[in-house]
Design a protein around this motif. Structure first.
Motif, PDB file in Angstrom:
ATOM      1  N   CYS A  13      53.178 -10.356  -4.032  1.00 25.34           N
ATOM      2  CA  CYS A  13      52.013  -9.474  -3.831  1.00 25.34           C
ATOM      3  C   CYS A  13      51.079  -9.991  -2.746  1.00 25.34           C
ATOM      4  O   CYS A  13      50.035  -9.371  -2.488  1.00 25.34           O
ATOM      5  CB  CYS A  13      51.243  -9.318  -5.136  1.00 25.34           C
ATOM      6  SG  CYS A  13      52.203  -8.599  -6.482  1.00 25.34           S
ATOM      7  N   LYS A  14      51.416 -11.086  -2.124  1.00 23.68           N
ATOM      8  CA  LYS A  14      50.555 -11.664  -1.089  1.00 23.68           C
ATOM      9  C   LYS A  14      50.574 -10.795   0.162  1.00 23.68           C
ATOM     10  O   LYS A  14      51.630 -10.331   0.596  1.00 23.68           O
ATOM     11  CB  LYS A  14      51.016 -13.087  -0.742  1.00 23.68           C
ATOM     12  CG  LYS A  14      50.138 -13.758   0.289  1.00 23.68           C
ATOM     13  CD  LYS A  14      50.579 -15.200   0.523  1.00 23.68           C
ATOM     14  CE  LYS A  14      51.894 -15.269   1.252  1.00 23.68           C
ATOM     15  NZ  LYS A  14      52.237 -16.670   1.622  1.00 23.68           N
ATOM     16  N   LYS A  15      49.406 -10.592   0.733  1.00 25.53           N
ATOM     17  CA  LYS A  15      49.267  -9.820   1.964  1.00 25.53           C
ATOM     18  C   LYS A  15      48.505 -10.650   2.987  1.00 25.53           C
ATOM     19  O   LYS A  15      47.558 -11.364   2.646  1.00 25.53           O
ATOM     20  CB  LYS A  15      48.517  -8.507   1.707  1.00 25.53           C
ATOM     21  CG  LYS A  15      49.235  -7.547   0.800  1.00 25.53           C
ATOM     22  CD  LYS A  15      48.532  -6.196   0.751  1.00 25.53           C
ATOM     23  CE  LYS A  15      47.155  -6.308   0.145  1.00 25.53           C
ATOM     24  NZ  LYS A  15      46.517  -4.968  -0.034  1.00 25.53           N
ATOM     25  N   THR A  16      48.932 -10.529   4.228  1.00 23.02           N
ATOM     26  CA  THR A  16      48.229 -11.175   5.337  1.00 23.02           C
ATOM     27  C   THR A  16      47.520 -10.091   6.130  1.00 23.02           C
ATOM     28  O   THR A  16      48.161  -9.228   6.730  1.00 23.02           O
ATOM     29  CB  THR A  16      49.203 -11.953   6.234  1.00 23.02           C
ATOM     30  OG1 THR A  16      49.884 -12.937   5.455  1.00 23.02           O
ATOM     31  CG2 THR A  16      48.454 -12.645   7.350  1.00 23.02           C
ATOM     32  N   LEU A  17      46.212 -10.141   6.119  1.00 24.09           N
ATOM     33  CA  LEU A  17      45.390  -9.115   6.759  1.00 24.09           C
ATOM     34  C   LEU A  17      44.648  -9.695   7.955  1.00 24.09           C
ATOM     35  O   LEU A  17      44.330 -10.894   7.968  1.00 24.09           O
ATOM     36  CB  LEU A  17      44.373  -8.550   5.760  1.00 24.09           C
ATOM     37  CG  LEU A  17      44.940  -7.947   4.467  1.00 24.09           C
ATOM     38  CD1 LEU A  17      43.812  -7.532   3.543  1.00 24.09           C
ATOM     39  CD2 LEU A  17      45.838  -6.769   4.785  1.00 24.09           C
ATOM     40  N   PRO A  18      44.369  -8.868   8.955  1.00 27.09           N
ATOM     41  CA  PRO A  18      43.568  -9.367  10.084  1.00 27.09           C
ATOM     42  C   PRO A  18      42.148  -9.665   9.642  1.00 27.09           C
ATOM     43  O   PRO A  18      41.633  -9.081   8.678  1.00 27.09           O
ATOM     44  CB  PRO A  18      43.625  -8.219  11.095  1.00 27.09           C
ATOM     45  CG  PRO A  18      43.903  -7.004  10.272  1.00 27.09           C
ATOM     46  CD  PRO A  18      44.758  -7.455   9.134  1.00 27.09           C
ATOM     47  N   LEU A  19      41.525 -10.561  10.369  1.00 27.31           N
ATOM     48  CA  LEU A  19      40.155 -10.941  10.030  1.00 27.31           C
ATOM     49  C   LEU A  19      39.216  -9.743  10.096  1.00 27.31           C
ATOM     50  O   LEU A  19      38.202  -9.686   9.390  1.00 27.31           O
ATOM     51  CB  LEU A  19      39.692 -12.049  10.985  1.00 27.31           C
ATOM     52  CG  LEU A  19      38.472 -12.860  10.569  1.00 27.31           C
ATOM     53  CD1 LEU A  19      38.743 -13.615   9.286  1.00 27.31           C
ATOM     54  CD2 LEU A  19      38.072 -13.823  11.676  1.00 27.31           C
ATOM     55  N   HIS A  20      39.563  -8.784  10.930  1.00 28.36           N
ATOM     56  CA  HIS A  20      38.730  -7.590  11.097  1.00 28.36           C
ATOM     57  C   HIS A  20      38.682  -6.750   9.819  1.00 28.36           C
ATOM     58  O   HIS A  20      37.847  -5.844   9.697  1.00 28.36           O
ATOM     59  CB  HIS A  20      39.274  -6.757  12.259  1.00 28.36           C
ATOM     60  CG  HIS A  20      38.298  -5.783  12.816  1.00 28.36           C
ATOM     61  ND1 HIS A  20      38.257  -4.466  12.405  1.00 28.36           N
ATOM     62  CD2 HIS A  20      37.305  -5.913  13.722  1.00 28.36           C
ATOM     63  CE1 HIS A  20      37.309  -3.831  13.050  1.00 28.36           C
ATOM     64  NE2 HIS A  20      36.705  -4.682  13.843  1.00 28.36           N
ATOM     65  N   HIS A  21      39.543  -7.050   8.869  1.00 25.95           N
ATOM     66  CA  HIS A  21      39.551  -6.324   7.601  1.00 25.95           C
ATOM     67  C   HIS A  21      38.227  -6.482   6.853  1.00 25.95           C
ATOM     68  O   HIS A  21      37.851  -5.597   6.065  1.00 25.95           O
ATOM     69  CB  HIS A  21      40.710  -6.842   6.742  1.00 25.95           C
ATOM     70  CG  HIS A  21      40.728  -6.306   5.349  1.00 25.95           C
ATOM     71  ND1 HIS A  21      41.149  -5.029   5.031  1.00 25.95           N
ATOM     72  CD2 HIS A  21      40.358  -6.876   4.163  1.00 25.95           C
ATOM     73  CE1 HIS A  21      41.046  -4.833   3.736  1.00 25.95           C
ATOM     74  NE2 HIS A  21      40.569  -5.936   3.177  1.00 25.95           N
TER      75      HIS A  21
END
Length: 597
Positions: A13-21
């Motif tokens: 369930c891990k997600k890598t999101l941009p810092l802009h999120h």
């Protein structure tokens, strides 16, 4: 730590999101977890002395400040009573609790004078200068963060403790990475429920089985077996079932190295093995501690959502430039200019995002206000020029009343949302500038310069013509005079006896051959003769020359008469105006030749 092996269970369930999120979001930060992360980067004494953890914290805060991410620091309070045994074991691994202490534990106050507590205080002071409020938790900081997230007072929480989900958190950011391509490691409870079929109650049951900060867990069960048991029961009934049945469902696997012994408490062979702090194995005691674990996760000691402490941290606080400069000078040994260079562009970008949010909110309710009629003045003054930063379209802009900041670089999409009028003004200025450049008179294109040899030959020919004209003027002059009284007008001339003059031009020298005769005649006899012959006019242009270098008179074989003035004075031999014109012509030609070389 949280729950043993829970992060491994949630790996899918891990997600890598941009810092802009995190733009325009409000998040809670488990400050202790952040300090531990930053401290683990370098554990040397020099790193602590130079306060590298505080530098790392500063750069994290400035990056989130630019995104208009509202932050709330949350610190740990007292150690929960149920966690006291684990805490004492960490401090003194050989310490063994009595049965009474295991049944009725008490909370422990944290050591306020420790080095780690000093780090927390410095971080709080830094956050206060940046306008970040801090909420001191009653017990666990992750429990307070989870409550704020569960009550929708924040959009997520930063913590590395996996039991935040067990306290009710919906969005957990486990880690953050800055720099080029910055990102977040995020876990969503919705994904956990959808992909794994594990709700909050199931996760609490896993904590009881696998163990963690609040319990030792059940021996002989791994994470896969525990997940199968919990899923088979269902999230809605698993807590009630485990509270009533305990761990009687756990059976020893056949072939286990450990031999089954009759439990002294109830004599059941299939009783689950639960190792208490004092080494005893008693299902009744296990059931009591299980209920304590369930209660600790379901009803943590936190500030309620309606409390004054929570309402206070929800307000927006301005940053203090002077206080921040003082802190960075004292802790980080930075001059005020360096601190301003780091933080002022981020503060300006945050203010522009807030202005963009205001215009967006007004547009959603149907209010379309022009830029000059907004209740808050736009902080962006004008666009200077477009820029590219790491492949992202940006603008270099100037600011108004931004606490000493003149220019900085901001994303182009932010400018488009905040003040598209500024972009139109910039485009109009560029168009006008291009139009002015196009209307400027262009310099005439220079003709192709001939080879140097041809230029030399033309200049030589032109100089020779000037010299020829001067020479001819010296040798061929006409003197006309009148005699007073009965004297008749006479003219003294030298007439070429052969009535033919041959001139050969070579460089600046002229070779002339002629036979001179001397004659005296009356004026009436001279004028008819001159009318029949060609007389050279010294004020007229030089004769036209052909490519062969010969004059027109030579080509046409025209007879010429050289008329020589017989005056004794050389000043009367040539016209002053002619001398001046010849001198100016020589100077002009010489100037052209100097420029060419």
């Amino acid at each position: 730590m949280g729950v043993k092996n829970l992060w491994d269970i949630l790996e899918s369930c891990k997600k890598t999101l941009p810092l802009h999120h995190l733009q325009n979001k409000r998040v809670c930060i488990d400050l202790s977890c952040w300090i531990v992360q930053l401290q683990n980067v370098n554990k040397s004494h020099c790193a602590i002395k130079d306060k590298l953890y505080l530098r790392g914290l500063f750069h994290r805060l400035r990056a989130l400040t630019a995104l208009n991410c509202s932050l709330i620091f949350v610190t740990d309070g007292a150690i929960p009573a149920i966690k006291s045994s684990t805490y004492r074991k960490r401090l003194n691994p050989g310490n063994v609790l009595t049965q009474d202490e295991a049944i009725k534990p008490s909370s422990i106050r944290r050591n306020a004078g420790s080095e780690f507590s000093r780090m927390i205080k410095e971080a709080k002071v830094l956050g206060n200068a940046l306008g970040i409020p801090c909420l001191d938790g009653i017990e666990e900081a992750e429990a307070q963060c989870a409550l704020l997230n569960y009550e929708s007072f924040c959009d997520g929480c930063f913590t590395s403790d996996s039991d935040a989900f067990l306290f009710g958190a919906r969005t957990v950011y486990r880690d953050i990475c800055l720099g080029e391509g910055g990102y977040l490691v995020c876990y969503e409870m919705d994904d956990i429920e959808r992909k794994l079929g594990l709700g909050r109650n199931s996760l609490i049951t896993l904590a009881v089985i696998l163990g963690g900060d609040y319990s030792e867990g059940v021996y002989g069960l791994g994470r896969e077996s525990a997940c199968q048991i919990v899923k088979s029961i269902g999230d809605s009934a698993v807590l009630q079932w485990i509270a009533s049945e305990g761990f009687s469902f756990v059976k020893k696997q056949k072939g286990s190295k450990k031999q089954t012994e009759n439990d002294k408490c109830n004599g059941r062979e299939n009783a689950a093995e639960y190792k208490n702090p004092n080494g005893s194995k008693c299902p009744s005691l296990m059931k009591i501690q299980t209920l304590q674990v369930l209660n600790a996760y379901l009803k943590p000691k936190c500030h309620s959502a309606e409390s004054d402490a929570v309402q206070r941290i929800l307000a927006l606080y301005p940053y203090s430039r002077s206080q921040l400069q003082q802190i960075c000078t004292e802790f980080l040994d930075w001059p005020p200019e360096k601190t301003d260079e780091y933080i002022l562009p981020k503060i300006a970008e945050r203010e522009l995002r807030r202005f963009a949010n205001l215009r967006s909110t007004a547009s959603q309710v149907g209010v379309q206000l022009p830029l000059n009629e907004m209740p808050i003045k736009c902080p962006l003054s004008r666009i200077i020029k477009p820029r590219k930063v790491q492949g992202v379209d940006c603008f270099e802009v100037s600011w108004e009343e931004m606490d000493g900041l003149e220019t900085s670089i901001v994303p182009a999409d932010l400018v488009q949302r905040a003040c598209p009028e500024r972009i139109l003004e910039f485009q109009e200025r560029r168009a006008q500038g291009k139009k002015r450049n196009n209307t400027r008179p262009r310099r005439p294109r220079l003709e192709k310069t001939p080879p140097l040899g041809q230029i030399d030959q033309k200049l030589e020919d032109l100089l020779l013509e000037v010299d020829q004209e001067s020479s001819l003027a010296d040798d061929a002059t006409v003197l006309c005079g009148s005699v007073s009284g009965d004297d008749e007008s006479i003219a003294q001339i030298h007439v070429d006896s052969s009535i033919q003059t041959h001139s050969t031009w070579n460089g600046n020298s002229v070779n002339k051959g002629f036979a001179s005769g001397r004659a005296y005649c009356r004026e009436d006899d001279i004028l008819p003769a001159l009318s029949k012959a060609e007389v050279i006019d010294l004020t007229s242009p030089p004769p036209v020359r052909h490519a062969s270098g010969k004059s027109k008179h030579q080509d046409d074989n025209v007879e010429c008469i050289n008329v020589v003035e017989l005056s004794d004075s050389e000043n009367d031999m040539f016209s002053p105006e002619h001398i001046r014109r010849a001198r100016e012509l020589r100077m002009f030609i010489a100037g052209i030749k100097d420029n060419l070389y």
